[in-house]
Motif scaffolding. Structure first.
Motif, mmCIF file in Angstrom:
data_model
loop_
_atom_site.group_PDB
_atom_site.id
_atom_site.type_symbol
_atom_site.label_atom_id
_atom_site.label_comp_id
_atom_site.label_asym_id
_atom_site.label_seq_id
_atom_site.Cartn_x
_atom_site.Cartn_y
_atom_site.Cartn_z
ATOM 1 N N ALA A 8 0.862 -1.187 0.000
ATOM 2 C CA ALA A 8 0.000 0.000 0.000
ATOM 3 C C ALA A 8 0.891 1.227 0.000
ATOM 4 O O ALA A 8 1.986 1.217 0.579
ATOM 5 C CB ALA A 8 -0.925 0.015 1.215
ATOM 6 N N THR A 9 0.408 2.289 -0.667
ATOM 7 C CA THR A 9 1.214 3.505 -0.800
ATOM 8 C C THR A 9 0.400 4.723 -0.396
ATOM 9 O O THR A 9 -0.149 5.433 -1.242
ATOM 10 C CB THR A 9 1.714 3.672 -2.246
ATOM 11 O OG1 THR A 9 2.242 2.434 -2.711
ATOM 12 C CG2 THR A 9 2.805 4.736 -2.329
ATOM 13 N N PRO A 10 0.286 5.001 0.911
ATOM 14 C CA PRO A 10 -0.305 6.280 1.327
ATOM 15 C C PRO A 10 0.680 7.407 1.065
ATOM 16 O O PRO A 10 1.737 7.194 0.439
ATOM 17 C CB PRO A 10 -0.549 6.070 2.831
ATOM 18 C CG PRO A 10 0.462 5.068 3.234
ATOM 19 C CD PRO A 10 0.692 4.169 2.040
ATOM 20 N N ALA A 11 0.382 8.609 1.540
ATOM 21 C CA ALA A 11 1.207 9.771 1.214
ATOM 22 C C ALA A 11 2.618 9.659 1.766
ATOM 23 O O ALA A 11 3.545 10.272 1.221
ATOM 24 C CB ALA A 11 0.534 11.037 1.739
ATOM 25 N N ASP A 12 2.839 8.889 2.831
ATOM 26 C CA ASP A 12 4.152 8.856 3.462
ATOM 27 C C ASP A 12 4.980 7.643 3.084
ATOM 28 O O ASP A 12 5.815 7.189 3.853
ATOM 29 C CB ASP A 12 4.019 8.963 4.986
ATOM 30 C CG ASP A 12 3.053 7.946 5.568
ATOM 31 O OD1 ASP A 12 2.292 7.352 4.794
ATOM 32 O OD2 ASP A 12 3.051 7.762 6.794
ATOM 33 N N GLY A 13 4.766 7.068 1.894
ATOM 34 C CA GLY A 13 5.663 6.046 1.401
ATOM 35 C C GLY A 13 5.038 4.679 1.233
ATOM 36 O O GLY A 13 3.822 4.508 1.356
ATOM 37 N N LEU A 14 5.893 3.695 0.964
ATOM 38 C CA LEU A 14 5.452 2.336 0.672
ATOM 39 C C LEU A 14 5.426 1.486 1.950
ATOM 40 O O LEU A 14 6.391 1.472 2.712
ATOM 41 C CB LEU A 14 6.394 1.697 -0.349
ATOM 42 C CG LEU A 14 6.041 0.286 -0.808
ATOM 43 C CD1 LEU A 14 4.819 0.308 -1.713
ATOM 44 C CD2 LEU A 14 7.230 -0.346 -1.531
ATOM 45 N N PHE A 15 4.327 0.766 2.143
ATOM 46 C CA PHE A 15 4.177 -0.168 3.257
ATOM 47 C C PHE A 15 3.844 -1.537 2.672
ATOM 48 O O PHE A 15 3.276 -1.638 1.584
ATOM 49 C CB PHE A 15 3.048 0.270 4.191
ATOM 50 C CG PHE A 15 3.319 1.554 4.929
ATOM 51 C CD1 PHE A 15 3.712 1.537 6.256
ATOM 52 C CD2 PHE A 15 3.185 2.781 4.290
ATOM 53 C CE1 PHE A 15 3.966 2.721 6.940
ATOM 54 C CE2 PHE A 15 3.436 3.970 4.963
ATOM 55 C CZ PHE A 15 3.825 3.941 6.292
ATOM 56 N N TRP A 16 4.184 -2.590 3.414
ATOM 57 C CA TRP A 16 3.812 -3.921 2.971
ATOM 58 C C TRP A 16 3.439 -4.791 4.165
ATOM 59 O O TRP A 16 3.797 -4.520 5.304
ATOM 60 C CB TRP A 16 4.902 -4.568 2.122
ATOM 61 C CG TRP A 16 6.230 -4.742 2.784
ATOM 62 C CD1 TRP A 16 6.680 -5.820 3.480
ATOM 63 C CD2 TRP A 16 7.308 -3.795 2.781
ATOM 64 N NE1 TRP A 16 7.963 -5.610 3.910
ATOM 65 C CE2 TRP A 16 8.375 -4.379 3.504
ATOM 66 C CE3 TRP A 16 7.471 -2.514 2.239
ATOM 67 C CZ2 TRP A 16 9.591 -3.725 3.688
ATOM 68 C CZ3 TRP A 16 8.665 -1.866 2.436
ATOM 69 C CH2 TRP A 16 9.707 -2.467 3.153
ATOM 70 N N GLY A 39 2.958 -8.534 10.643
ATOM 71 C CA GLY A 39 2.584 -7.135 10.771
ATOM 72 C C GLY A 39 2.872 -6.318 9.531
ATOM 73 O O GLY A 39 3.156 -6.853 8.458
ATOM 74 N N VAL A 40 2.819 -5.001 9.703
ATOM 75 C CA VAL A 40 3.019 -4.052 8.611
ATOM 76 C C VAL A 40 4.428 -3.473 8.718
ATOM 77 O O VAL A 40 4.863 -3.066 9.797
ATOM 78 C CB VAL A 40 1.974 -2.920 8.674
ATOM 79 C CG1 VAL A 40 2.204 -1.918 7.545
ATOM 80 C CG2 VAL A 40 0.566 -3.496 8.602
#
Length: 498
Positions: A380-388, A393-394
């Motif tokens: 997922a890519t919200p405004a503050d970068g890439l998460f997976w 967990g995340v």
């Protein structure tokens, strides 16, 4: 006096790697490629850069889904719906299909919707049953006030007047009385009628132009404009829903949005939907490779192209025939692939031969790197970068993790015409304080012999005496622990016929 013969030594030669081309598992890969690697990122052009450390930003017990919505992150952990780390509701266990519509998150197969503004989780469908009295343009019953003007509802269970069983649109709501168009019903009383605002059992979902789109069975459909809970309104208006049957073989495997159209994938073809309103919607079928079954989370938009994992590998779609870009990863396919992109790098994770792998692609140079063997189930890519989404967990890039890395170069002396005796290995790079660097050399597929192991720091040219081996093909393995950017690699050797 007699002149003594002058002895000539074997010629000293050098092979250099000054442009690193990342991971390439193919036979006879280009010079500067690694046949295997671990712990690198393609973020530094022409160099080989150790990836950033990672940090877990949210601990989970059984995470299954991740989505950026409303400026935050939604996570499903077991049966818990979490938004920005706080539980906001309960959903079914297992894998879900998620889509964001502004500040709303839709969740299938549960048919639930989470509002990030009110922080409420609600059912998308509305169901009512009970005794009802009909007039020509209305129906009244205790509890009917839960419907809304504009809802497309299906009335069923009418026995006294079966003609009242139909799909109609609510015009007004007056307490427990629903008002419809004139002469809509036959007047009368029913003791056990049902009224439903139904949402299809969508297998895959996506959003475009303020409509929720999806597929169920062989049908492609979309919601009423702006209302993902309303699907059965067909009045010839620009705001109506839309539904069309398809006739191609096979099951749908995913969906996505590219520019002016949507794509609904099967493994062997893609259905493209064009248009901005129901009267203009057109479906065209293209015989191009679609998403491989189980890899719907690999559909990813980056740099004006749409990427997905197909039976032919990762493809890049720009509106025409997609181009395969994953040849350097080898012939073994990925299963359950997921992808995400940020900062000019596309991340791909999946199971390769049953083993988890996380690789990344530079969208500028086309170089691949293997980051590690951890599985990312979703990105997922919200405004503050890439998460997976990892197994516990995340995660995101950053933090104080000390990265272990390794690069295996197998391209020295691949012409096989002359035997070589390596005499020195030179490594030019920038190293963080305390980084450990190990180097090993192998000839003709034999065992690797360690020729260097030290902790270094700063910009360095490491001149390393090589083991006295002899062979026609030389392989070099450079590994270590800590931050590093490799900028050049030189192998100096003596060459001569055996």
């Amino acid at each position: 006096m007699f002149d003594l013969p002058r002895l000539r030594g074997l010629p000293r030669k050098r092979e250099s790697v000054q442009v690193f081309r990342g991971l390439d598992r193919r036979v006879r890969a280009a010079a500067g490629s690694c046949c295997e690697m671990e712990g690198f990122s393609p973020s530094e052009a022409a160099c080989l850069a150790v990836r950033q450390g990672r940090e877990r930003v949210l601990a989970c017990e059984a995470p299954s889904d991740l989505c950026a919505v409303g400026g935050g992150l939604a996570v499903i952990d077991g049966t818990k719906l979490l938004f920005n780390g706080t539980q906001r509701g309960t959903v079914s266990a297992g894998r879900h299909q998620l889509a964001a519509m502004g500040g709303r998150l839709v969740i299938f197969p549960d048919k639930k919707m989470f509002d990030t503004n009110s922080l409420t989780l609600s059912d998308m469908e509305m169901r009512w049953s009970g005794a009802v009295r009909f007039t020509a343009n209305s129906m009244s019953g205790t509890g009917l006030g839960g419907f809304r003007p504009g809802d497309g509802v299906t009335v069923s269970g009418c026995k006294a007047n079966p003609g009242n069983n139909k799909t109609v649109v609510v015009r007004e709501v007056d307490g427990d009385r629903l008002v419809f168009s004139e002469e809509c019903f036959s007047s009368g009383y029913e003791s056990a009628a049902a009224v439903v605002r139904e949402v299809p059992d969508l297998k895959f979902v996506c959003e475009r132009d303020n409509r929720l789109w999806g597929v169920h069975g062989s049908t492609i459909c979309c919601s009423v404009l702006g209302d993902p809970c309303n699907w059965n309104v067909f009045e010839g208006l620009a705001t109506d829903g839309f539904s069309v049957e398809t006739a191609t073989e096979g099951a749908f495997t995913g969906c996505g949005v590219f520019g002016s159209h949507l794509l609904f994938f099967k493994e062997q073809c893609v259905h493209k939907v064009y248009g901005v309103k129901p009267s203009q919607f057109q479906v065209q079928v293209s015989p191009i490779p679609g998403v491989m079954a189980g890899c719907e989370r690999s559909v990813c938009s980056a740099r004006g192209a749409l990427y997905w994992w197909s039976r032919e590998g990762l493809v890049a779609y720009g509106g025409g025939v997609p181009e395969t870009v994953s040849q350097p990863l080898g012939d073994m396919p990925y299963e359950s692939a997921a992808a995400g992109a940020s900062g000019g790098v596309l991340h791909l994770s999946g199971l390769r031969g049953g083993v988890a792998e996380h690789v990344s692609l530079s969208l500028d140079s086309g170089a691949w790197c293997k980051e590690d063997g951890h599985r990312a189930a979703a990105f997922a890519t919200p405004a503050d970068g890439l998460f997976w989404l990892g197994e516990d967990g995340v995660y995101r890039a950053g933090g104080g993790e000390v990265v272990q890395w390794s690069a295996h170069f197998a391209g020295f002396g691949e012409d096989g015409l002359a035997a070589r005796t390596p005499t020195r290995l030179e490594i030019l790079g920038d190293f963080a304080d305390g980084t450990r660097v190990d180097a090993a050399v192998s000839c003709d597929g034999g065992a690797f012999h360690t020729v260097f192991s030290q902790r270094v720091h700063g910009a360095k040219r490491l001149r390393i005496p090589a083991a006295l081996q002899r062979g026609r093909e030389v392989q070099v393995r450079v590994s270590g622990e800590g931050g590093a950017v490799l900028r050049a690699l030189h192998l100096i050797y003596l060459e001569g016929e055996e």
